[in-house]
Design a protein around this motif. Structure first.
Motif, PDB file in Angstrom:
ATOM      1  N   UNK A  30       0.820  -1.212   0.000  1.00 43.15           N
ATOM      2  CA  UNK A  30       0.000   0.000   0.000  1.00 43.15           C
ATOM      3  C   UNK A  30       0.854   1.263   0.000  1.00 43.15           C
ATOM      4  N   UNK A  31       1.938   1.264   0.779  1.00 44.31           N
ATOM      5  CA  UNK A  31       2.778   2.462   0.888  1.00 44.31           C
ATOM      6  C   UNK A  31       3.878   2.526  -0.166  1.00 44.31           C
ATOM      7  N   UNK A  32       4.236   1.384  -0.738  1.00 44.67           N
ATOM      8  CA  UNK A  32       5.308   1.344  -1.729  1.00 44.67           C
ATOM      9  C   UNK A  32       6.675   1.066  -1.133  1.00 44.67           C
ATOM     10  N   UNK A  33       6.738   0.828   0.179  1.00 47.15           N
ATOM     11  CA  UNK A  33       7.995   0.516   0.860  1.00 47.15           C
ATOM     12  C   UNK A  33       7.672  -0.142   2.198  1.00 47.15           C
ATOM     13  N   UNK A  34       8.659  -0.826   2.778  1.00 47.81           N
ATOM     14  CA  UNK A  34       8.487  -1.442   4.093  1.00 47.81           C
ATOM     15  C   UNK A  34       8.952  -0.461   5.155  1.00 47.81           C
ATOM     16  N   UNK A  35       8.033   0.049   5.993  1.00 42.44           N
ATOM     17  CA  UNK A  35       8.451   0.965   7.052  1.00 42.44           C
ATOM     18  C   UNK A  35       9.517   0.330   7.950  1.00 42.44           C
ATOM     19  N   UNK A  36      10.517   1.118   8.279  1.00 49.63           N
ATOM     20  CA  UNK A  36      11.662   0.604   9.042  1.00 49.63           C
ATOM     21  C   UNK A  36      11.291   0.054  10.409  1.00 49.63           C
ATOM     22  N   UNK A  37      10.196   0.522  11.010  1.00 47.86           N
ATOM     23  CA  UNK A  37       9.800  -0.012  12.312  1.00 47.86           C
ATOM     24  C   UNK A  37       9.567  -1.520  12.225  1.00 47.86           C
ATOM     25  N   UNK A  38       9.004  -1.981  11.121  1.00 50.98           N
ATOM     26  CA  UNK A  38       8.729  -3.419  10.970  1.00 50.98           C
ATOM     27  C   UNK A  38      10.013  -4.196  10.739  1.00 50.98           C
ATOM     28  N   UNK A  39      10.952  -3.596  10.044  1.00 48.42           N
ATOM     29  CA  UNK A  39      12.256  -4.234   9.840  1.00 48.42           C
ATOM     30  C   UNK A  39      13.008  -4.314  11.165  1.00 48.42           C
ATOM     31  N   UNK A  40      12.887  -3.257  11.995  1.00 49.09           N
ATOM     32  CA  UNK A  40      13.600  -3.220  13.275  1.00 49.09           C
ATOM     33  C   UNK A  40      12.999  -4.198  14.285  1.00 49.09           C
TER      34      UNK A  40
END
Length: 191
Positions: A30-40
């Protein structure tokens, strides 16, 4: 300046457990990228699940505060807590949901003085009272919110969102979490 997303390990979308890969994948698509909070948070899957569950229970539920008002709480308290990640990420969401390219910047830089309508001011004041020195929070804060027309259900929303993002702000500080560059431009032009 380091290009690291976090002081701790990060997990890419494809390396998440299946349920989280699917759940975060919807957000990334939906956003076009993976928010870094989820990666962290991804290197601790049980905590990421719990975070997402509580986040969604508060931020996506029907009734109570509007979605823009929920983001207003996040941006105001994250600004007061000096959390760059949450101010930038949720500032982008607030700009989109409020359809106002300036509101998030004004709220995050000085939530105590930003000009808002009576309801918005009551929401921000209540959130800041709880965020800044929760031991002093009391009946006067609740009365002011009720006098401005907030229901007890909406007051609960403000308090619960403030509490969740107090945790989120502290995790962002612990990890030195960097906002995704994409967040900075989202919602900057009126739609």
């Amino acid at each position: 300046m380091s290009d690291a997303v976090s002081r701790f390990p990060v997990t890419e979308l494809e390396d998440l457990p299946d349920d989280l890969r699917e759940r975060v994948g919807v957000i990334a698509e939906k956003s076009g990228f993976t928010p870094n909070i989820f990666r962290a948070l991804g290197h601790r899957p049980a905590e990421l699940r719990a975070f997402l569950d509580y986040h969604d229970a508060l931020m996506e539920r029907s009734g109570g505060l509007s979605k823009a008002e929920r983001e207003l709480v996040v941006v105001a308290t994250s600004g007061a807590n000096h959390c760059t990640y949450c101010v930038v990420a949720h500032g982008a969401i607030l700009r989109i949901r409020a359809k106002d390219p300036e509101l998030a910047d004004r709220v995050s830089s000085n939530p105590w003085q930003v000009e808002l309508d009576e309801r918005g001011r009551a929401i921000v004041d209540l959130a800041l009272a709880l965020a800044q020195d929760s031991a002093l929070f009391g009946e006067g804060d609740l009365e002011a919110a009720r006098d401005a027309g907030l229901t007890d259900d909406e007051i609960w929303d403000v308090g619960a969102i403030t509490a969740l993002f107090a945790m989120s702000n502290r995790l962002a500080h612990l990890t030195a979490l960097r906002p995704n560059p994409e967040f900075f431009l989202l919602g900057r032009t009126p739609r």
